[in-house]
Design a protein around this motif. Structure first.
Motif, PDB file in Angstrom:
ATOM      1  N   TYR A 166      22.179 -43.970  29.490  1.00 47.79           N
ATOM      2  CA  TYR A 166      20.766 -44.684  29.726  1.00 47.79           C
ATOM      3  C   TYR A 166      20.937 -45.975  30.596  1.00 47.79           C
ATOM      4  O   TYR A 166      21.647 -46.588  30.393  1.00 47.79           O
ATOM      5  CB  TYR A 166      20.060 -45.088  28.309  1.00 47.79           C
ATOM      6  CG  TYR A 166      19.812 -43.840  27.319  1.00 47.79           C
ATOM      7  CD1 TYR A 166      18.816 -43.053  27.128  1.00 47.79           C
ATOM      8  CD2 TYR A 166      21.088 -43.518  26.631  1.00 47.79           C
ATOM      9  CE1 TYR A 166      18.820 -42.311  26.294  1.00 47.79           C
ATOM     10  CE2 TYR A 166      21.001 -42.523  25.602  1.00 47.79           C
ATOM     11  CZ  TYR A 166      19.694 -41.662  25.602  1.00 47.79           C
ATOM     12  OH  TYR A 166      19.620 -40.694  24.711  1.00 47.79           O
ATOM     13  N   ASP A 217      17.961 -44.102  20.413  1.00 55.45           N
ATOM     14  CA  ASP A 217      17.137 -42.897  20.927  1.00 55.45           C
ATOM     15  C   ASP A 217      16.425 -42.004  19.812  1.00 55.45           C
ATOM     16  O   ASP A 217      17.420 -41.289  19.268  1.00 55.45           O
ATOM     17  CB  ASP A 217      17.882 -42.269  21.907  1.00 55.45           C
ATOM     18  CG  ASP A 217      16.939 -40.951  22.666  1.00 55.45           C
ATOM     19  OD1 ASP A 217      15.608 -40.962  22.269  1.00 55.45           O
ATOM     20  OD2 ASP A 217      17.103 -40.244  23.567  1.00 55.45           O
ATOM     21  N   LYS A 232      20.330 -32.088  25.962  1.00 51.66           N
ATOM     22  CA  LYS A 232      18.928 -32.874  25.904  1.00 51.66           C
ATOM     23  C   LYS A 232      18.129 -33.317  27.037  1.00 51.66           C
ATOM     24  O   LYS A 232      17.111 -33.062  27.300  1.00 51.66           O
ATOM     25  CB  LYS A 232      18.982 -33.799  24.922  1.00 51.66           C
ATOM     26  CG  LYS A 232      17.595 -34.387  24.403  1.00 51.66           C
ATOM     27  CD  LYS A 232      16.775 -33.676  23.673  1.00 51.66           C
ATOM     28  CE  LYS A 232      15.356 -34.227  23.311  1.00 51.66           C
ATOM     29  NZ  LYS A 232      14.577 -33.494  22.450  1.00 51.66           N
ATOM     30  N   TYR A 233      19.021 -33.705  28.084  1.00 51.38           N
ATOM     31  CA  TYR A 233      18.519 -34.523  28.962  1.00 51.38           C
ATOM     32  C   TYR A 233      19.322 -33.980  30.481  1.00 51.38           C
ATOM     33  O   TYR A 233      20.559 -33.564  30.295  1.00 51.38           O
ATOM     34  CB  TYR A 233      18.627 -35.969  29.049  1.00 51.38           C
ATOM     35  CG  TYR A 233      17.982 -36.660  27.978  1.00 51.38           C
ATOM     36  CD1 TYR A 233      16.456 -36.671  27.923  1.00 51.38           C
ATOM     37  CD2 TYR A 233      18.341 -37.340  26.727  1.00 51.38           C
ATOM     38  CE1 TYR A 233      15.575 -37.374  26.983  1.00 51.38           C
ATOM     39  CE2 TYR A 233      17.836 -38.064  25.667  1.00 51.38           C
ATOM     40  CZ  TYR A 233      16.464 -37.929  25.802  1.00 51.38           C
ATOM     41  OH  TYR A 233      15.791 -38.577  24.700  1.00 51.38           O
ATOM     42  N   GLU A 234      18.508 -34.150  31.520  1.00 48.01           N
ATOM     43  CA  GLU A 234      18.941 -34.024  32.884  1.00 48.01           C
ATOM     44  C   GLU A 234      19.033 -35.281  33.441  1.00 48.01           C
ATOM     45  O   GLU A 234      18.314 -36.150  33.235  1.00 48.01           O
ATOM     46  CB  GLU A 234      18.371 -32.848  33.646  1.00 48.01           C
ATOM     47  CG  GLU A 234      18.208 -31.541  33.035  1.00 48.01           C
ATOM     48  CD  GLU A 234      19.454 -30.970  33.269  1.00 48.01           C
ATOM     49  OE1 GLU A 234      20.584 -31.502  33.938  1.00 48.01           O
ATOM     50  OE2 GLU A 234      19.821 -29.759  32.574  1.00 48.01           O
ATOM     51  N   THR A 257      11.246 -48.002  28.558  1.00 50.79           N
ATOM     52  CA  THR A 257      11.303 -46.657  29.271  1.00 50.79           C
ATOM     53  C   THR A 257      12.912 -46.682  29.798  1.00 50.79           C
ATOM     54  O   THR A 257      13.138 -47.587  30.886  1.00 50.79           O
ATOM     55  CB  THR A 257      10.422 -46.335  30.300  1.00 50.79           C
ATOM     56  OG1 THR A 257       9.195 -46.407  29.557  1.00 50.79           O
ATOM     57  CG2 THR A 257      10.670 -44.839  30.818  1.00 50.79           C
ATOM     58  N   GLU A 286      15.973 -44.390  31.988  1.00 49.41           N
ATOM     59  CA  GLU A 286      16.313 -43.396  32.992  1.00 49.41           C
ATOM     60  C   GLU A 286      17.697 -42.856  32.721  1.00 49.41           C
ATOM     61  O   GLU A 286      18.685 -43.512  32.265  1.00 49.41           O
ATOM     62  CB  GLU A 286      15.998 -43.842  34.333  1.00 49.41           C
ATOM     63  CG  GLU A 286      16.552 -42.566  35.387  1.00 49.41           C
ATOM     64  CD  GLU A 286      16.160 -42.896  36.848  1.00 49.41           C
ATOM     65  OE1 GLU A 286      16.866 -42.300  37.619  1.00 49.41           O
ATOM     66  OE2 GLU A 286      15.775 -44.433  37.068  1.00 49.41           O
ATOM     67  N   ILE A 287      17.604 -41.613  32.633  1.00 49.20           N
ATOM     68  CA  ILE A 287      19.045 -40.847  32.403  1.00 49.20           C
ATOM     69  C   ILE A 287      19.950 -40.896  33.936  1.00 49.20           C
ATOM     70  O   ILE A 287      19.363 -40.203  34.726  1.00 49.20           O
ATOM     71  CB  ILE A 287      18.977 -39.565  31.794  1.00 49.20           C
ATOM     72  CG1 ILE A 287      18.015 -39.463  30.512  1.00 49.20           C
ATOM     73  CG2 ILE A 287      20.472 -38.853  31.627  1.00 49.20           C
ATOM     74  CD1 ILE A 287      18.607 -40.385  29.417  1.00 49.20           C
ATOM     75  N   GLY A 337      18.092 -38.146  35.806  1.00 55.28           N
ATOM     76  CA  GLY A 337      16.694 -38.331  36.340  1.00 55.28           C
ATOM     77  C   GLY A 337      15.555 -38.199  35.463  1.00 55.28           C
ATOM     78  O   GLY A 337      14.629 -38.795  35.740  1.00 55.28           O
ATOM     79  N   ASP A 338      15.760 -37.970  34.182  1.00 50.34           N
ATOM     80  CA  ASP A 338      14.918 -37.783  32.936  1.00 50.34           C
ATOM     81  C   ASP A 338      14.581 -39.096  32.588  1.00 50.34           C
ATOM     82  O   ASP A 338      15.481 -40.024  32.747  1.00 50.34           O
ATOM     83  CB  ASP A 338      15.287 -36.851  31.884  1.00 50.34           C
ATOM     84  CG  ASP A 338      15.343 -35.296  32.297  1.00 50.34           C
ATOM     85  OD1 ASP A 338      14.746 -35.035  33.408  1.00 50.34           O
ATOM     86  OD2 ASP A 338      15.886 -34.485  31.559  1.00 50.34           O
ATOM     87  N   ARG A 339      13.362 -39.375  32.022  1.00 52.20           N
ATOM     88  CA  ARG A 339      13.031 -40.667  31.410  1.00 52.20           C
ATOM     89  C   ARG A 339      12.770 -40.339  29.880  1.00 52.20           C
ATOM     90  O   ARG A 339      12.507 -39.391  29.259  1.00 52.20           O
ATOM     91  CB  ARG A 339      11.930 -41.281  31.869  1.00 52.20           C
ATOM     92  CG  ARG A 339      12.177 -41.574  33.501  1.00 52.20           C
ATOM     93  CD  ARG A 339      10.981 -42.184  34.058  1.00 52.20           C
ATOM     94  NE  ARG A 339      11.119 -42.651  35.514  1.00 52.20           N
ATOM     95  CZ  ARG A 339      11.633 -43.843  35.718  1.00 52.20           C
ATOM     96  NH1 ARG A 339      11.881 -44.684  34.745  1.00 52.20           N
ATOM     97  NH2 ARG A 339      11.918 -44.037  37.301  1.00 52.20           N
ATOM     98  N   ALA A 340      13.272 -41.327  29.105  1.00 56.21           N
ATOM     99  CA  ALA A 340      13.115 -41.381  27.732  1.00 56.21           C
ATOM    100  C   ALA A 340      12.687 -42.742  26.975  1.00 56.21           C
ATOM    101  O   ALA A 340      13.023 -43.793  27.493  1.00 56.21           O
ATOM    102  CB  ALA A 340      14.569 -41.264  27.038  1.00 56.21           C
TER     103      ALA A 340
END
Length: 202
Positions: free
Chosen positions: A90, A132, A111-113, A61, A63-64, A115-118
């Motif tokens: 990431y 990703d 796609k992401y901000e 996992t 974090e952005i 604090g987002d997680r991927a």
């Protein structure tokens, strides 16, 4: 049934068969001209974007931590502005060590901000290598491919529907013409064998 009507029926059947054959040839030709190049192009792009990802064998996992923005000066977003490309950065931890990796794919869609997680894939042998699944050339191409496939399906179905409608109209018109010719023939026969001088009133 006289010879004229018989010949008319034969001519009608011949015309119907000829029309159906022409439509079938046109549809088959359209399939060869349209479908085969489309499938060839799809397979070519598939081979280009379907890179080997077997080395990315661990899921972590991430974090952005940042979203890099780059503007293409030669582009046009349709609103008088320039197209912006977003590239996420990431950060993840593996075996007690933290890694910060800039994504290998940029997208015009954010796609992401921060604090987002991927959920991403990394290589156990080289943890700094990251993939990703949600933001990859393969995923982007699949979206484009689905759009083109839907458009191509519409382009293929519409001519088939038109061909069927045209064939049905021609067949109906020929049948009506044949029925009208039959009625006219029967009417002529009745007039031919009737004697206006006969009087059956006693």
């Amino acid at each position: 049934m006289d010879n004229g009507q018989t010949n008319g029926n034969k001519n009608s059947r011949a015309i119907i068969i000829a029309v159906c054959c022409v439509i079938a040839v046109v549809l088959v030709g359209f399939c060869f001209i349209g479908v085969l190049p489309f499938m060839a192009a799809r397979d070519l792009f598939n081979s280009a974007v379907n890179t080997d990802i077997s080395s990315y064998n661990v899921t972590v996992t991430a974090e952005i931590t940042e979203v890099l923005v780059k503007t293409d000066p030669d582009s046009d977003d349709g609103n008088g502005g320039k197209v912006k490309m977003y590239t996420p950065v990431y950060e993840y931890e593996y075996n007690g060590k933290k890694y910060s990796v800039t994504g290998g794919v940029s997208s015009s869609e954010k796609k992401y901000e921060v604090g987002d997680r991927a959920e991403v894939q990394i290589s156990a042998d080289r943890p700094g290598m990251m993939y990703d699944p949600q933001l990859s050339f393969r995923n982007s191409f699949n979206k484009v491919q689905r759009g083109f496939s839907a458009m191509f399906a519409v382009m293929l179905i519409v001519p088939i529907i038109l061909a069927v409608v045209i064939a049905a109209i021609i067949i109906i018109a020929l049948r009506k013409s044949r029925a009208q010719s039959s009625c006219n023939s029967d009417s002529s026969a009745q007039h031919e064998y009737s004697d206006p001088n006969d009087d059956y009133r006693g």
